[in-house]
Design a protein around this motif. Structure first.
Motif, PDB file in Angstrom:
ATOM      1  N   LYS A 126       0.854  -1.190   0.000  1.00 58.89           N
ATOM      2  CA  LYS A 126       0.000   0.000   0.000  1.00 58.89           C
ATOM      3  C   LYS A 126       0.889   1.238   0.000  1.00 58.89           C
ATOM      4  CE  LYS A 126      -2.828  -2.404   3.438  1.00 58.89           C
ATOM      5  NZ  LYS A 126      -3.169  -2.393   4.879  1.00 58.89           N
ATOM      6  N   THR A 127       0.355   2.302  -0.536  1.00 53.92           N
ATOM      7  CA  THR A 127       1.004   3.583  -0.291  1.00 53.92           C
ATOM      8  C   THR A 127       0.681   3.987   1.145  1.00 53.92           C
ATOM      9  OG1 THR A 127      -0.879   4.948  -0.955  1.00 53.92           O
ATOM     10  CG2 THR A 127       0.659   4.249  -2.696  1.00 53.92           C
ATOM     11  N   GLU A 128       1.482   4.883   1.669  1.00 49.77           N
ATOM     12  CA  GLU A 128       1.208   5.363   3.019  1.00 49.77           C
ATOM     13  C   GLU A 128      -0.171   6.025   3.082  1.00 49.77           C
ATOM     14  OE1 GLU A 128       4.237   7.135   6.038  1.00 49.77           O
ATOM     15  OE2 GLU A 128       3.394   8.821   4.898  1.00 49.77           O
ATOM     16  N   HIS A 129      -0.519   6.758   2.053  1.00 55.37           N
ATOM     17  CA  HIS A 129      -1.832   7.417   2.017  1.00 55.37           C
ATOM     18  C   HIS A 129      -2.955   6.376   2.065  1.00 55.37           C
ATOM     19  CE1 HIS A 129      -4.740  10.570   1.120  1.00 55.37           C
ATOM     20  NE2 HIS A 129      -5.253   9.774   0.199  1.00 55.37           N
ATOM     21  N   GLU A 130      -2.795   5.304   1.313  1.00 58.75           N
ATOM     22  CA  GLU A 130      -3.810   4.246   1.329  1.00 58.75           C
ATOM     23  C   GLU A 130      -3.917   3.604   2.703  1.00 58.75           C
ATOM     24  OE1 GLU A 130      -3.497   2.769  -3.354  1.00 58.75           O
ATOM     25  OE2 GLU A 130      -2.250   1.835  -1.808  1.00 58.75           O
ATOM     26  N   ALA A 131      -2.775   3.390   3.345  1.00 62.41           N
ATOM     27  CA  ALA A 131      -2.776   2.768   4.667  1.00 62.41           C
ATOM     28  C   ALA A 131      -3.446   3.669   5.695  1.00 62.41           C
ATOM     29  CB  ALA A 131      -1.342   2.459   5.095  1.00 62.41           C
ATOM     30  N   TYR A 132      -3.125   4.959   5.655  1.00 63.42           N
ATOM     31  CA  TYR A 132      -3.728   5.886   6.612  1.00 63.42           C
ATOM     32  C   TYR A 132      -5.234   6.006   6.369  1.00 63.42           C
ATOM     33  CZ  TYR A 132       0.909   7.499   8.138  1.00 63.42           C
ATOM     34  OH  TYR A 132       2.187   7.572   8.665  1.00 63.42           O
ATOM     35  N   THR A 133      -5.628   6.047   5.100  1.00 66.82           N
ATOM     36  CA  THR A 133      -7.058   6.113   4.775  1.00 66.82           C
ATOM     37  C   THR A 133      -7.784   4.873   5.267  1.00 66.82           C
ATOM     38  OG1 THR A 133      -6.623   7.504   2.834  1.00 66.82           O
ATOM     39  CG2 THR A 133      -8.726   6.331   2.900  1.00 66.82           C
ATOM     40  N   GLU A 134      -7.166   3.712   5.083  1.00 68.22           N
ATOM     41  CA  GLU A 134      -7.766   2.462   5.569  1.00 68.22           C
ATOM     42  C   GLU A 134      -7.950   2.517   7.083  1.00 68.22           C
ATOM     43  OE1 GLU A 134      -6.826  -2.377   5.679  1.00 68.22           O
ATOM     44  OE2 GLU A 134      -5.509  -1.008   4.562  1.00 68.22           O
ATOM     45  N   TYR A 135      -6.974   3.071   7.777  1.00 68.30           N
ATOM     46  CA  TYR A 135      -7.085   3.192   9.231  1.00 68.30           C
ATOM     47  C   TYR A 135      -8.271   4.075   9.616  1.00 68.30           C
ATOM     48  CZ  TYR A 135      -6.058   4.161  14.091  1.00 68.30           C
ATOM     49  OH  TYR A 135      -6.171   4.281  15.449  1.00 68.30           O
ATOM     50  N   PHE A 136      -8.387   5.240   9.000  1.00 69.98           N
ATOM     51  CA  PHE A 136      -9.486   6.145   9.334  1.00 69.98           C
ATOM     52  C   PHE A 136     -10.840   5.530   8.969  1.00 69.98           C
ATOM     53  CE2 PHE A 136      -6.129   9.572   8.880  1.00 69.98           C
ATOM     54  CZ  PHE A 136      -6.053   9.821  10.242  1.00 69.98           C
ATOM     55  N   GLU A 137     -10.882   4.812   7.862  1.00 73.44           N
ATOM     56  CA  GLU A 137     -12.133   4.136   7.493  1.00 73.44           C
ATOM     57  C   GLU A 137     -12.536   3.102   8.537  1.00 73.44           C
ATOM     58  OE1 GLU A 137     -11.146   2.661   3.629  1.00 73.44           O
ATOM     59  OE2 GLU A 137     -11.826   4.501   2.597  1.00 73.44           O
ATOM     60  N   ASN A 166       4.558  11.200  10.458  1.00 69.05           N
ATOM     61  CA  ASN A 166       3.650  12.294  10.083  1.00 69.05           C
ATOM     62  C   ASN A 166       4.302  13.314   9.138  1.00 69.05           C
ATOM     63  OD1 ASN A 166       5.392  13.325  11.989  1.00 69.05           O
ATOM     64  ND2 ASN A 166       3.853  14.595  13.023  1.00 69.05           N
ATOM     65  N   LYS A 167       5.341  12.876   8.430  1.00 66.46           N
ATOM     66  CA  LYS A 167       6.052  13.791   7.527  1.00 66.46           C
ATOM     67  C   LYS A 167       5.111  14.358   6.463  1.00 66.46           C
ATOM     68  CE  LYS A 167      10.142  14.068   4.549  1.00 66.46           C
ATOM     69  NZ  LYS A 167      11.311  13.317   4.012  1.00 66.46           N
ATOM     70  N   TYR A 168       4.219  13.512   5.931  1.00 63.86           N
ATOM     71  CA  TYR A 168       3.299  13.953   4.882  1.00 63.86           C
ATOM     72  C   TYR A 168       1.851  13.947   5.367  1.00 63.86           C
ATOM     73  CZ  TYR A 168       7.447  12.890   2.145  1.00 63.86           C
ATOM     74  OH  TYR A 168       8.737  12.847   1.671  1.00 63.86           O
ATOM     75  N   TYR A 169       1.671  13.759   6.644  1.00 61.84           N
ATOM     76  CA  TYR A 169       0.324  13.690   7.211  1.00 61.84           C
ATOM     77  C   TYR A 169      -0.122  15.059   7.690  1.00 61.84           C
ATOM     78  CZ  TYR A 169      -3.198  13.073  10.861  1.00 61.84           C
ATOM     79  OH  TYR A 169      -4.312  13.200  11.646  1.00 61.84           O
ATOM     80  N   SER A 170      -1.371  15.384   7.442  1.00 63.19           N
ATOM     81  CA  SER A 170      -1.959  16.598   7.979  1.00 63.19           C
ATOM     82  C   SER A 170      -3.461  16.411   8.054  1.00 63.19           C
ATOM     83  CB  SER A 170      -1.645  17.814   7.106  1.00 63.19           C
ATOM     84  OG  SER A 170      -2.275  17.689   5.838  1.00 63.19           O
ATOM     85  N   TYR A 171      -4.107  17.206   8.870  1.00 61.52           N
ATOM     86  CA  TYR A 171      -5.573  17.165   8.914  1.00 61.52           C
ATOM     87  C   TYR A 171      -6.146  17.460   7.536  1.00 61.52           C
ATOM     88  CZ  TYR A 171     -10.185  19.226   9.037  1.00 61.52           C
ATOM     89  OH  TYR A 171     -11.485  19.546   8.730  1.00 61.52           O
ATOM     90  N   GLU A 172      -5.590  18.462   6.857  1.00 65.47           N
ATOM     91  CA  GLU A 172      -6.155  18.885   5.576  1.00 65.47           C
ATOM     92  C   GLU A 172      -6.149  17.756   4.549  1.00 65.47           C
ATOM     93  OE1 GLU A 172      -3.897  20.575   7.321  1.00 65.47           O
ATOM     94  OE2 GLU A 172      -5.026  22.379   7.871  1.00 65.47           O
ATOM     95  N   ARG A 173      -5.108  16.935   4.561  1.00 71.35           N
ATOM     96  CA  ARG A 173      -5.007  15.873   3.557  1.00 71.35           C
ATOM     97  C   ARG A 173      -6.084  14.808   3.744  1.00 71.35           C
ATOM     98  NH1 ARG A 173       0.279  12.192   1.883  1.00 71.35           N
ATOM     99  NH2 ARG A 173      -0.458  11.736  -0.211  1.00 71.35           N
ATOM    100  N   TYR A 174      -6.576  14.653   4.979  1.00 77.11           N
ATOM    101  CA  TYR A 174      -7.580  13.628   5.278  1.00 77.11           C
ATOM    102  C   TYR A 174      -8.849  14.260   5.846  1.00 77.11           C
ATOM    103  CZ  TYR A 174      -3.537  10.572   4.767  1.00 77.11           C
ATOM    104  OH  TYR A 174      -2.423   9.918   4.278  1.00 77.11           O
ATOM    105  N   ALA A 175      -9.069  15.528   5.507  1.00 71.75           N
ATOM    106  CA  ALA A 175     -10.142  16.304   6.138  1.00 71.75           C
ATOM    107  C   ALA A 175     -11.511  15.671   5.978  1.00 71.75           C
ATOM    108  CB  ALA A 175     -10.150  17.730   5.584  1.00 71.75           C
ATOM    109  N   ASP A 176     -11.817  15.152   4.797  1.00 69.29           N
ATOM    110  CA  ASP A 176     -13.167  14.619   4.570  1.00 69.29           C
ATOM    111  C   ASP A 176     -13.479  13.472   5.526  1.00 69.29           C
ATOM    112  OD1 ASP A 176     -13.555  16.458   2.595  1.00 69.29           O
ATOM    113  OD2 ASP A 176     -13.282  15.053   0.926  1.00 69.29           O
TER     114      ASP A 176
END
Length: 268
Positions: A126-137, A166-176
């Protein structure tokens, strides 16, 4: 200030003597603490690691609270639990939450689709973005499962262990999706926590980040506890000198303390 997220020898990932945890809290001038040892059913990486002997845990902490109060202990000692949420074990978790007289029940996402993000296997393929999104889901899935808890723990726990943290993590990137989580928590009359362990893990921010805390307040969130997620005495109230300003900057003028699962609001 109260530290309402800490672990001792009854958690599978701590060997801390609860007396030493209490002494640390006293030495740091806290008003009170709440033990919240881990219970994670169906933890596949290390089966049984986070099974909790609740009866022994309750007996030890409550006995300590009584004995120390008789000796003039200057702080309050509460008893709670941190339950690892997964939709397929909601009923089992809820039985525990209802059976025992906890002061506080923290609900947390430690296992996502069978894997704890603590382990590198969670990020494989997974990309890191995909992994973080999966976690929030997964948090939304837990919120929709009817889980019984008072506050959701370290909502962005996953960033402690991601490949780039959290180098590329922010509230704005996962705001929805974060907004969807916060709105659901608020609609259920539950709260979140300000977890200072993010500073201990070198993130430079709390879990969740300051922007998430601010957004929670903007959306109407009122219930917010504070905890350091300590597993050792030296980590009790970790970086609590930052807490008041973080909360005030987010718009809060108080924090929340639970007793018998009822929130009380304490002015900063």
């Amino acid at each position: 200030m109260w530290d309402q997220h800490m672990h001792c020898m009854f958690s599978g990932d701590s060997d801390a003597d609860p007396v030493l945890m209490i002494n640390s809290a006293i030495n740091k001038g806290l008003d009170g603490i709440c033990f919240t040892d881990h219970l994670d059913y169906d933890y596949k990486e290390e089966p049984g690691l986070f099974d909790l002997d609740i009866a022994a845990y309750e007996k030890r902490i409550k006995r300590l609270a009584i004995v120390l109060k008789e000796k003039g202990c200057p702080i309050n000692i509460h008893w709670g639990i941190e339950i690892g949420l997964q939709p397929h074990i909601t009923d089992k978790n809820n039985e525990v939450a209802k059976k025992y007289p906890f002061d506080l029940v923290i609900g947390s996402s430690h296992v996502v689709n069978g894997i704890d993000p603590y382990y590198p296997a969670f990020y494989k393929g997974k990309t890191e973005h995909e992994a973080y999104t999966e976690y929030f889901e997964s948090i939304l899935d837990n919120l929709h499962s009817g889980a019984d808890f008072d506050v959701y723990g370290h909502i962005d726990y996953v960033v402690r262990y991601g490949p780039d943290k959290n180098k590329y993590y922010s509230y704005e990137r996962y705001a929805d999706i974060i907004d969807a989580i916060l709105k659901e928590i608020i609609s259920q009359g539950k709260g979140i926590e300000l977890n200072t362990a993010g500073f201990k893990y070198g993130l430079g921010h709390s879990n969740p980040t300051e922007d998430v805390l601010k957004r929670y307040h903007e959306l109407g969130g009122e219930i917010i506890t504070v905890g350091a997620d300590a597993h050792k005495p030296e980590h009790v109230a970790y970086d609590f000198d930052k807490v008041s300003n973080i909360l005030k900057d987010a718009g809060f003028m108080y924090y929340t303390v639970f007793e018998n699962r009822v929130p009380a609001f304490i002015k900063l």
